[in-house]
Design an enzyme around this catalytic site. Structure first.
Site, PDB file in Angstrom:
ATOM      1  N   HIS A 110       0.879  -1.160   0.000  1.00  0.00           N
ATOM      2  CA  HIS A 110       0.000   0.000   0.000  1.00  0.00           C
ATOM      3  C   HIS A 110       0.921   1.216   0.000  1.00  0.00           C
ATOM      4  O   HIS A 110       1.702   1.404   0.942  1.00  0.00           O
ATOM      5  CB  HIS A 110      -0.918  -0.022   1.223  1.00  0.00           C
ATOM      6  CG  HIS A 110      -1.946  -1.109   1.132  1.00  0.00           C
ATOM      7  ND1 HIS A 110      -2.302  -1.910   2.189  1.00  0.00           N
ATOM      8  CD2 HIS A 110      -2.673  -1.535   0.057  1.00  0.00           C
ATOM      9  CE1 HIS A 110      -3.223  -2.778   1.778  1.00  0.00           C
ATOM     10  NE2 HIS A 110      -3.453  -2.581   0.498  1.00  0.00           N
ATOM     11  N   GLU A 170       1.621   3.315   3.047  1.00  0.00           N
ATOM     12  CA  GLU A 170       2.148   2.682   4.260  1.00  0.00           C
ATOM     13  C   GLU A 170       3.648   2.534   4.060  1.00  0.00           C
ATOM     14  O   GLU A 170       4.124   1.564   3.486  1.00  0.00           O
ATOM     15  CB  GLU A 170       1.436   1.338   4.487  1.00  0.00           C
ATOM     16  CG  GLU A 170      -0.055   1.549   4.729  1.00  0.00           C
ATOM     17  CD  GLU A 170      -0.874   0.262   4.683  1.00  0.00           C
ATOM     18  OE1 GLU A 170      -0.296  -0.832   4.758  1.00  0.00           O
ATOM     19  OE2 GLU A 170      -2.113   0.373   4.572  1.00  0.00           O
ATOM     20  N   HIS A 216       3.075  -3.858   6.363  1.00  0.00           N
ATOM     21  CA  HIS A 216       2.052  -2.820   6.198  1.00  0.00           C
ATOM     22  C   HIS A 216       2.150  -1.833   7.361  1.00  0.00           C
ATOM     23  O   HIS A 216       3.043  -1.940   8.196  1.00  0.00           O
ATOM     24  CB  HIS A 216       0.665  -3.457   6.155  1.00  0.00           C
ATOM     25  CG  HIS A 216       0.404  -4.196   4.878  1.00  0.00           C
ATOM     26  ND1 HIS A 216      -0.546  -3.807   3.978  1.00  0.00           N
ATOM     27  CD2 HIS A 216       0.984  -5.301   4.353  1.00  0.00           C
ATOM     28  CE1 HIS A 216      -0.550  -4.643   2.942  1.00  0.00           C
ATOM     29  NE2 HIS A 216       0.371  -5.565   3.154  1.00  0.00           N
ATOM     30  N   GLU A 227       1.757  -5.447  10.556  1.00  0.00           N
ATOM     31  CA  GLU A 227       1.416  -4.032  10.647  1.00  0.00           C
ATOM     32  C   GLU A 227       2.474  -3.451  11.566  1.00  0.00           C
ATOM     33  O   GLU A 227       2.451  -3.669  12.774  1.00  0.00           O
ATOM     34  CB  GLU A 227       0.011  -3.863  11.233  1.00  0.00           C
ATOM     35  CG  GLU A 227      -1.098  -4.515  10.415  1.00  0.00           C
ATOM     36  CD  GLU A 227      -1.510  -3.693   9.190  1.00  0.00           C
ATOM     37  OE1 GLU A 227      -1.183  -2.493   9.148  1.00  0.00           O
ATOM     38  OE2 GLU A 227      -2.145  -4.263   8.289  1.00  0.00           O
TER      39      GLU A 227
HETATM   40 ZN   LIG Z   1      -1.806  -2.161   4.148  1.00  0.00          ZN
END
Ligand SMILES: [Zn+2]
Length: 649
Positions: free
Chosen positions: A245, A248, A377, A469
């Site tokens: 992404h 990110e 991410h 994350e």
């Molecule tokens: Zn993401």
């Protein structure tokens, strides 16, 4: 692509027709015949405007006497279109190398030959790309003929690519090479720092591109291994992917710092890093969505950017763009004896929009026998593991484990437990919602989505992938990056070391011939892994006793019992020798792996990594069919057909 090449070619020809003139620095006699005065002149070749010097001399190293002669030559046209022919492989390096012969550097009215080592290094890396389109290595890039050694005072035409990023102006020159700058990197700064790092550690690192983004940016990987560029028998392959992404950005920066850290620490003799690199082939892809990153970076750090730049330039969310194999896995899970692995890509998938970035990852997965991976991410602080797609399509938060639930939990914990903030028990901190779960969660239980990369890795290949994350801010301020790196560093290392868990070995026949695509099954786990081209395999497994079996089409099945102690941190070696059988042994034998790949799968087309030749353009004549597909364009160019482009079979 063919059309683009044609347009490019016609554009080149037109440009030269409009500007027939004699070169400055040459005295004109009638129709531009010249008296050789051997003077440096400005370079005015449109494909060579970005070389690191400004002056050249005619005739060039190929004895071409003027700019026009060069511009009409097949050599020049080739370097101008190579980028398209090789689908971006090895460029701009190859073009710059070509320019160094067609328009060599000139200084004080003397030609300086380009360096042989630059040519040899590039040839080693790029020959496979030529092989893939059945083209011979161009004669004018013959490293012995047109290049010279350092002792003769050569110039390195590729130094620029490894050189300083544009805005590193304020660095004091006495900084040690191990210095890591904790900043945000633009695309070109990222490429520059990766190449610089790979050249500083050239014995254990190299860079390559897995393809291009929608807007044409190379998806750069830096690889660490004791034999860069090659798979070694029994050595497991690991990958980290960042910035899927585009907004990110922390994962991207972490991987850039990690590359520099691995290089420096290896050189300094850090035993943990040396051990890791000596026994693992590591691939770091810091930015899978460089187009999206650019948009997010325009917004700027600290502006959160929850949406802008998440998608690609084509407005696709890459983590929703992979084929949904999870639905098929759920269907198969209920069938006795069916395996939930190596599920083919359904044809209907190709009817939809497939991002070039997604395609590049799928080709990459097919060309390297990856064992373990993580995608980085941002926006939360938690580690998630497959499945990401709920086993009930209407349940948005439903625990949906894979057959390897126990192993995936161990993998996720390997990252989480080494992270000082994730392992902090306070619920008030960033990512505090996940405290009770130890900072890890099954993806579908957090929130379900389809078309994710982790599910695809697990269900289509041998690779296990988790999603990390790495922090609550997607685009933090530069000041915070140093702290974030320190929080994640040990986790990143710890997780890479997990690639050595479980068992590995070789499957062969009694003569020692490796058997590829043999299946390694574990009793009680409905998910097989398969052997790579050299018969080697890796099976991530938690500690305990396991019944392992190996089988391949045309061979009898062999079973072994294996006990893995709790503290064992190296993969146990379990080899199998299979005996051939006369007849199809029994119904339990699954269909051969070849079936798992759809013969019409477009991934097999125009694939620079593919083993077979390129397909012919439709409607080609019988004569064209004998020659590679690109030949018709070159053979129509001028009187002198560049036969040197054809391989001598
Ligand atoms: Zn993401």
């Amino acid at each position: 692509m063919v059309l683009r090449i044609l347009l490019l070619l016609s554009g080149l020809l037109r440009a030269t027709e409009l500007a027939p003139r004699c070169e400055p620095g040459q005295e004109t006699l009638g129709q531009c015949q010249t008296v050789q005065k051997a003077k440096c002149v400005d370079i005015s070749l449109s494909s060579c405007t970005d070389v690191a010097y400004t002056q050249t001399m005619y005739p060039n190293l190929l004895d071409q006497k003027s700019r026009q002669v060069i511009e009409y030559s097949s050599e020049y046209i080739l370097i101008s279109v190579l980028h398209n022919l090789l689908q971006g492989e090895c460029n701009p390096d190859l073009r710059l190398l070509g320019c160094s012969v067609l328009a060599p550097q000139c200084e004080k009215d003397k030609v300086i030959k380009p360096c042989r080592h630059a040519c040899e290094h590039l040839k080693k890396n790029c020959l496979p790309a030529f092989d893939a389109i059945d083209m011979a290595w161009p004669y004018f890039l013959d490293c012995d003929r047109f290049f010279s050694g350092e002792e003769e005072g050569c110039f390195d035409p590729l130094a620029k690519l490894r050189g300083e990023p544009e805005v590193e102006e304020d660095l004091p020159s006495d900084l040690p090479a191990t210095f890591i700058r904790f900043k945000h990197h633009s695309y070109s700064q990222m490429v520059s720092i990766l190449k610089k790092t790979a050249s500083r550690c050239s014995h254990i690192a190299t860079t390559y591109s897995i393809g291009r983004s929608f807007e044409g940016k190379d998806l750069f990987v830096i690889e660490f291994s004791t034999k860069p560029g090659h798979h070694e028998l029994l050595k497991p392959e690991f990958k980290y992917i960042g910035n899927m992404h585009g907004n990110e950005v922390v994962g991207k920066e972490l991987l850039i710092y990690l590359a520099q850290y691995l290089c420096s620490e290896y050189l300094l003799g850090n035993p943990r890093i040396q051990n890791l690199i000596n026994n693992t082939r590591i691939h770091l892809l810091p930015s899978l969505n460089p187009d999206g990153y650019e948009l997010a970076a325009e917004e700027g750090a600290g502006y959160n950017g929850w949406v802008i730049g998440r998608q690609t330039a084509q407005n696709l969310d890459l983590n929703r763009n992979f084929p949904d194999l999870t639905s098929e896995a759920y269907r198969r899970a209920g069938i006795r004896g069916a395996r939930v692995d190596h599920i083919p890509i359904p044809q209907s998938y190709w009817w939809g929009k497939v991002a070039p970035e997604t395609k590049a990852v799928m080709k990459w997965l097919r060309s390297i026998p990856f064992v373990l991976s993580a995608s980085l991410h941002g926006g939360e602080l938690v580690v998630t593991y497959p499945y990401d797609y709920s086993r009930h399509p209407l349940e948005e938060k439903m625990f949906s484990p894979t057959p390897d639930e126990k192993m995936f939990k161990m993998l996720a914990k390997a990252y989480a437990d080494a992270h000082p903030v994730i392992s902090d028990r306070s619920e008030l901190r960033c990512g505090g919602n996940f405290v009770k779960r130890g900072g890890i969660i099954n993806g579908a239980e957090w929130y379900s989505f389809t078309g994710g990369m982790a599910d695809f890795n697990y269900l289509h290949t041998n690779c296990f992938e988790i999603t990390v994350e790495v922090g609550c801010e997607k685009f933090p301020l530069e000041e915070e990056l140093f702290t974030i790196w320190h929080e994640n560093r040990d986790s990143l290392l710890n997780y890479m070391e997990m690639v050595h868990r479980g068992i590995k070995g070789i499957v062969s026949d009694k003569f020692g011939n490796p058997i590829k695509n043999a299946r390694i099954s574990v009793r009680g786990i409905q998910h097989d892994v398969t052997t790579a081209a050299d018969g080697d395999y890796w099976r991530l497994l938690p500690p305990g006793t396991h019944i392992i079996s190996a089988q391949a089409v045309g061979y009898s099945r062999v079973m072994k019992r294996v006990t893995l102690p709790t503290r064992m941190k190296r993969a146990g070696r379990v080899d199998f020798v299979l005996r051939p059988v006369e007849v199809w042994p029994n119904k339990l034998l699954r269909r051969p792996m070849e079936d798992a790949y759809d013969p019409y799968d477009p991934l097999e087309l125009f694939d620079p990594h593919a083993q077979h030749a390129q397909p012919e353009p439709r409607g080609g004549s019988a004569q064209a069919r004998e020659k590679p597909w690109w030949w018709s364009y070159f053979s129509s160019l001028d009187l002198h057909k560049p036969l040197w482009l054809l391989k001598k079979h």
